[in-house]
Design an enzyme around this catalytic site. Structure first.
Site, PDB file in Angstrom:
ATOM      1  N   ASN A   1       0.808  -1.230   0.000  1.00 58.00           N
ATOM      2  CA  ASN A   1       0.000   0.000   0.000  1.00 58.00           C
ATOM      3  C   ASN A   1       0.837   1.274   0.000  1.00 58.00           C
ATOM      4  O   ASN A   1       0.494   2.250  -0.649  1.00 58.00           O
ATOM      5  CB  ASN A   1      -1.020  -0.020   1.145  1.00 58.00           C
ATOM      6  CG  ASN A   1      -0.386  -0.186   2.493  1.00 58.00           C
ATOM      7  OD1 ASN A   1       0.740  -0.645   2.626  1.00 58.00           O
ATOM      8  ND2 ASN A   1      -1.100   0.206   3.528  1.00 58.00           N
TER       9      ASN A   1
ATOM     10  N   ALA B   1      -2.387 -12.589   9.228  1.00 59.00           N
ATOM     11  CA  ALA B   1      -2.129 -14.006   8.936  1.00 59.00           C
ATOM     12  C   ALA B   1      -0.649 -14.227   8.645  1.00 59.00           C
ATOM     13  O   ALA B   1      -0.025 -15.155   9.196  1.00 59.00           O
ATOM     14  CB  ALA B   1      -2.983 -14.455   7.745  1.00 59.00           C
TER      15      ALA B   1
ATOM     16  N   GLY C   1       1.802 -12.191   9.471  1.00 52.89           N
ATOM     17  CA  GLY C   1       2.544 -11.796  10.672  1.00 52.89           C
ATOM     18  C   GLY C   1       2.704 -12.964  11.635  1.00 52.89           C
ATOM     19  O   GLY C   1       3.770 -13.157  12.231  1.00 52.89           O
TER      20      GLY C   1
ATOM     21  N   GLU D   1       4.079  -5.024  12.142  1.00 54.88           N
ATOM     22  CA  GLU D   1       3.080  -3.971  11.901  1.00 54.88           C
ATOM     23  C   GLU D   1       2.002  -4.596  11.037  1.00 54.88           C
ATOM     24  O   GLU D   1       2.195  -4.810   9.851  1.00 54.88           O
ATOM     25  CB  GLU D   1       3.731  -2.785  11.166  1.00 54.88           C
ATOM     26  CG  GLU D   1       4.766  -2.049  11.979  1.00 54.88           C
ATOM     27  CD  GLU D   1       4.170  -1.130  13.049  1.00 54.88           C
ATOM     28  OE1 GLU D   1       2.932  -1.116  13.214  1.00 54.88           O
ATOM     29  OE2 GLU D   1       4.946  -0.455  13.728  1.00 54.88           O
TER      30      GLU D   1
ATOM     31  N   CYS E   1      -3.464   0.815   6.626  1.00 56.39           N
ATOM     32  CA  CYS E   1      -3.669  -0.065   7.781  1.00 56.39           C
ATOM     33  C   CYS E   1      -4.510   0.627   8.843  1.00 56.39           C
ATOM     34  O   CYS E   1      -5.329  -0.010   9.498  1.00 56.39           O
ATOM     35  CB  CYS E   1      -2.331  -0.518   8.338  1.00 56.39           C
ATOM     36  SG  CYS E   1      -1.199   0.832   8.634  1.00 56.39           S
TER      37      CYS E   1
ATOM     38  N   GLU F   1       7.133   1.390  15.406  1.00 54.31           N
ATOM     39  CA  GLU F   1       8.086   2.037  14.522  1.00 54.31           C
ATOM     40  C   GLU F   1       8.033   3.531  14.786  1.00 54.31           C
ATOM     41  O   GLU F   1       7.067   4.038  15.342  1.00 54.31           O
ATOM     42  CB  GLU F   1       7.739   1.741  13.059  1.00 54.31           C
ATOM     43  CG  GLU F   1       7.823   0.252  12.759  1.00 54.31           C
ATOM     44  CD  GLU F   1       7.767  -0.071  11.274  1.00 54.31           C
ATOM     45  OE1 GLU F   1       8.730  -0.663  10.760  1.00 54.31           O
ATOM     46  OE2 GLU F   1       6.755   0.257  10.638  1.00 54.31           O
TER      47      GLU F   1
HETATM   48  P1  NAD Z   1       0.807  -9.788   3.216  1.00 55.91           P
HETATM   49  O1  NAD Z   1       0.911 -10.252   4.601  1.00 55.91           O
HETATM   50  O2  NAD Z   1       0.140 -10.627   2.206  1.00 55.91           O
HETATM   51  O3  NAD Z   1       2.259  -9.488   2.605  1.00 55.91           O
HETATM   52  C1  NAD Z   1       3.166  -8.601   3.225  1.00 55.91           C
HETATM   53  C2  NAD Z   1       4.586  -8.984   2.818  1.00 55.91           C
HETATM   54  O4  NAD Z   1       4.903 -10.278   3.364  1.00 55.91           O
HETATM   55  C3  NAD Z   1       4.806  -9.093   1.312  1.00 55.91           C
HETATM   56  O5  NAD Z   1       6.082  -8.567   1.015  1.00 55.91           O
HETATM   57  C4  NAD Z   1       4.781 -10.606   1.098  1.00 55.91           C
HETATM   58  O6  NAD Z   1       5.480 -11.024  -0.058  1.00 55.91           O
HETATM   59  C5  NAD Z   1       5.439 -11.102   2.352  1.00 55.91           C
HETATM   60  N1  NAD Z   1       5.138 -12.503   2.714  1.00 55.91           N
HETATM   61  C6  NAD Z   1       4.087 -13.255   2.333  1.00 55.91           C
HETATM   62  N2  NAD Z   1       4.140 -14.465   2.920  1.00 55.91           N
HETATM   63  C7  NAD Z   1       5.252 -14.474   3.703  1.00 55.91           C
HETATM   64  C8  NAD Z   1       5.838 -15.421   4.593  1.00 55.91           C
HETATM   65  N3  NAD Z   1       5.296 -16.621   4.784  1.00 55.91           N
HETATM   66  N4  NAD Z   1       6.962 -15.068   5.240  1.00 55.91           N
HETATM   67  C9  NAD Z   1       7.506 -13.846   5.090  1.00 55.91           C
HETATM   68  N5  NAD Z   1       7.003 -12.902   4.251  1.00 55.91           N
HETATM   69  C10 NAD Z   1       5.877 -13.223   3.568  1.00 55.91           C
HETATM   70  O7  NAD Z   1       0.129  -8.342   3.313  1.00 55.91           O
HETATM   71  P2  NAD Z   1      -0.289  -7.377   2.133  1.00 55.91           P
HETATM   72  O8  NAD Z   1      -1.530  -7.892   1.493  1.00 55.91           O
HETATM   73  O9  NAD Z   1       0.898  -7.095   1.284  1.00 55.91           O
HETATM   74  O10 NAD Z   1      -0.606  -6.031   2.931  1.00 55.91           O
HETATM   75  C11 NAD Z   1      -1.851  -5.685   3.427  1.00 55.91           C
HETATM   76  C12 NAD Z   1      -1.876  -5.825   4.921  1.00 55.91           C
HETATM   77  O11 NAD Z   1      -0.814  -5.077   5.502  1.00 55.91           O
HETATM   78  C13 NAD Z   1      -3.144  -5.266   5.541  1.00 55.91           C
HETATM   79  O12 NAD Z   1      -3.602  -6.152   6.522  1.00 55.91           O
HETATM   80  C14 NAD Z   1      -2.677  -3.957   6.177  1.00 55.91           C
HETATM   81  O13 NAD Z   1      -3.476  -3.512   7.241  1.00 55.91           O
HETATM   82  C15 NAD Z   1      -1.300  -4.317   6.601  1.00 55.91           C
HETATM   83  N6  NAD Z   1      -0.484  -3.115   6.816  1.00 55.91           N
HETATM   84  C16 NAD Z   1      -0.102  -2.795   8.079  1.00 55.91           C
HETATM   85  C17 NAD Z   1       0.633  -1.629   8.316  1.00 55.91           C
HETATM   86  C18 NAD Z   1       1.067  -1.235   9.700  1.00 55.91           C
HETATM   87  O14 NAD Z   1       1.944  -0.391   9.824  1.00 55.91           O
HETATM   88  N7  NAD Z   1       0.504  -1.783  10.761  1.00 55.91           N
HETATM   89  C19 NAD Z   1       0.972  -0.811   7.257  1.00 55.91           C
HETATM   90  C20 NAD Z   1       0.579  -1.177   5.961  1.00 55.91           C
HETATM   91  C21 NAD Z   1      -0.153  -2.343   5.761  1.00 55.91           C
END
Ligand code: NAD
Length: 468
Positions: free
Chosen positions: A144, A221, A223, A240, A274, A448
């Site tokens: 995002n 998930a 995370g 995060e 987020c 952060e």
């Molecule tokens: P995602 O969890 O699908 O992917 C995030 C990252 O993790 C990507 O780079 C992905 O390739 C990687 N990834 C996927 N599987 C992995 C694994 N098994 N091990 C390690 N890395 C892996 O999330 P997304 O769809 O890219 O992002 C959307 C989510 O992120 C939303 O839930 C949003 O709220 C959250 N988000 C949180 C914050 C915050 O600061 N709290 C900020 C932005 C987005």
């Protein structure tokens, strides 16, 4: 093959294989990105590890490198911003803002102090609580705000004396690879390595023996998977994660006066923030007027290709997210919801979903209980404010929340009762370089930004010196 390259050990390294990057405004592949192999990841980790002693030796040099980094990002911003718009979908003006924010985070981090506390110093003994860097940091980001999220990790991690291997989301790799290009000019080899690839590359990083810390932004998930992967060798984690932020409007509010702020709090970046407002709680007597104000804005906002200067909202970033929003809105419809605006995908290609105001919906419906991360906002009536607070807190999420009122002290007291890492009054959301940002409950571990974020890239060393 891809024109973009990985950054490994200070060199631009082509991918041995590649994957397609989609422009979400068209749904078509427009470029290829390098798909890093496991051997390339190993080389990046080794380079980061070798760079540690030299990088840790001189704090002033690190400060200067981060300031030079900010300048390098500004110098390349006009070239990187269109790449961000093309792969992420956001309007070009917003992409330019993200570049400016990324540079600002580098500048801010360059000035951070690494604390050293002296807890005892007498004729016999001196005791210092020091902060040491952790080592190699594996940084993994979401799609995002790919650049902004990267800067929240790499700038403080580097200032503290760590080195970094950074991986962007496979949906938005190109702008981060370009960031790696820009920073290669000002950072010593190995200090920042940038690799792109699929989700499995992230999994390789989290189970890799070299990193001592994982700084992760993404879904709840994933995370949880990251935390599990970090456990066997006790890597430190900052997570995060997602949110389902409530905004509670009190009965003294004039719906017209807050509608703009509420609307943009929910719909900026097409709802893909987020800490976007994801549920609005409204007193019964204000329900219809506020819904009408929000619907007015949802119907008049201009959604389209981010390269059109008139456009205020771009598409959803990817097919998976687009389908998720379609599914949640359809589920709401089947549970008896009505739509004061929107309610369906937009015809004509690309991942566009109409800005949607969802009414006549309750807890127990997915769009209320889950994180929609898209342009569809449920508005929920409440009878008394205690009930609103309880409903706002009745979730595993705990990222942000807000209370809206002309009575600022009452709103402040209520905001303090929200079970979330961030709480706001009369605004939503806010992220600043100098304030901590993180989630409670399932929304994350650690924070952060600011001096608090910096500490997450260090560990304590207690040094006790017997003077005689
Ligand atoms: P995602 O969890 O699908 O992917 C995030 C990252 O993790 C990507 O780079 C992905 O390739 C990687 N990834 C996927 N599987 C992995 C694994 N098994 N091990 C390690 N890395 C892996 O999330 P997304 O769809 O890219 O992002 C959307 C989510 O992120 C939303 O839930 C949003 O709220 C959250 N988000 C949180 C914050 C915050 O600061 N709290 C900020 C932005 C987005």
């Amino acid at each position: 093959m891809s024109d973009s390259t990985l950054t490994i050990d200070g060199k631009n390294v082509p991918g041995e294989r590649s994957f397609g990057v989609i422009n979400p405004a068209t749904g078509q592949v427009f470029a290829e990105a390098p798909d890093a192999t496991r051997a390339q990841l190993d080389r990046a980790m080794d380079a980061a590890s070798r760079a540690l002693p030299g990088w840790q030796a001189d704090l002033e040099r690190r400060r200067k490198a981060l300031r030079d980094g900010a300048a390098a990002i500004r110098a390349r911003a006009k070239e990187i911003a269109p790449l961000l718009t093309r792969e992420q979908g956001k309007p070009l003006a917003r992409a330019n803002e993200e570049l400016a924010g990324t540079a600002a985070w580098f500048d801010y981090s360059a000035g951070l102090e690494i604390p050293l506390e002296v807890v005892q110093d007498d004729a016999d003994t001196r005791i210092e609580v020091r902060r040491r860097p952790l080592g190699v940091v594996a940084a993994i980001t979401a799609w995002n705000y790919p650049l902004m999220l990267a800067s929240w990790k790499i700038a403080p991690a580097l200032l503290a004396g760590n080195t970094v291997v950074l991986k962007p989301s496979p949906f938005t790799p190109l702008s981060t690879l370009a960031l790696g290009d820009a920073l290669r000019e000002v950072l010593p080899p190995g200090v920042l390595n940038v690799v792109s690839g699929g989700d499995e590359l992230g999994a390789w990083m989290t189970s890799h023996p070299i990193p001592r810390k994982i700084s992760f932004t993404g879904s709840v998930a994933t995370g949880k998977r990251v935390a599990a992967a970090a456990a066997p060798d006790l890597k430190r984690v900052t997570l995060e994660l997602g949110g389902n932020d409530p905004a509670i409007v009190l009965e003294d509010v004039d719906p017209k006066a807050v509608a703009d702020r509420l609307f943009w709090g929910a719909f900026a970046n097409t709802g893909q923030i987020c800490t976007a407002i994801k549920r609005v709680f409204v007193p019964e007597k204000l329900y219809r007027p506020l819904v009408a104000e929000l619907a007015l804005r949802a119907k008049s906002v201009k959604m389209g290709d981010g390269f059109d200067p008139e456009v205020q909202l771009g598409p959803l970033n990817n097919r998976m997210q687009f389908e998720r929003v379609c599914e949640l809105v359809e589920d709401a419809r089947q549970h008896g919801a009505s739509f004061a605006a929107g309610g369906k995908p937009r015809a004509g290609g690309g991942y566009f979903f109409e800005p949607t105001i969802v009414t006549d919906v309750k807890e127990g419906t997915r769009i209320v209980d889950e994180e929609q991360f898209g342009p569809a906002l449920p508005v929920l009536p409440y009878r008394d404010v205690e009930e609103a607070i309880a409903r706002a807190n009745a979730t595993h999420y705990g990222l942000g929340g807000s209370v809206w009122s002309t009575d600022v002290s009452r709103a402040t007291e209520l905001a303090g009762r929200l079970e979330s890492g961030n709480a706001w009054v009369n605004q939503h959301p806010v992220a600043l370089p100098y304030t901590p940002f993180g989630g409670s409950k399932w929304s994350g571990i650690g924070v952060e930004n600011g001096p608090w974020g910096l500490l997450g890239f260090t560990e304590i060393q207690t040094l006790i010196v017997k003077k005689r």
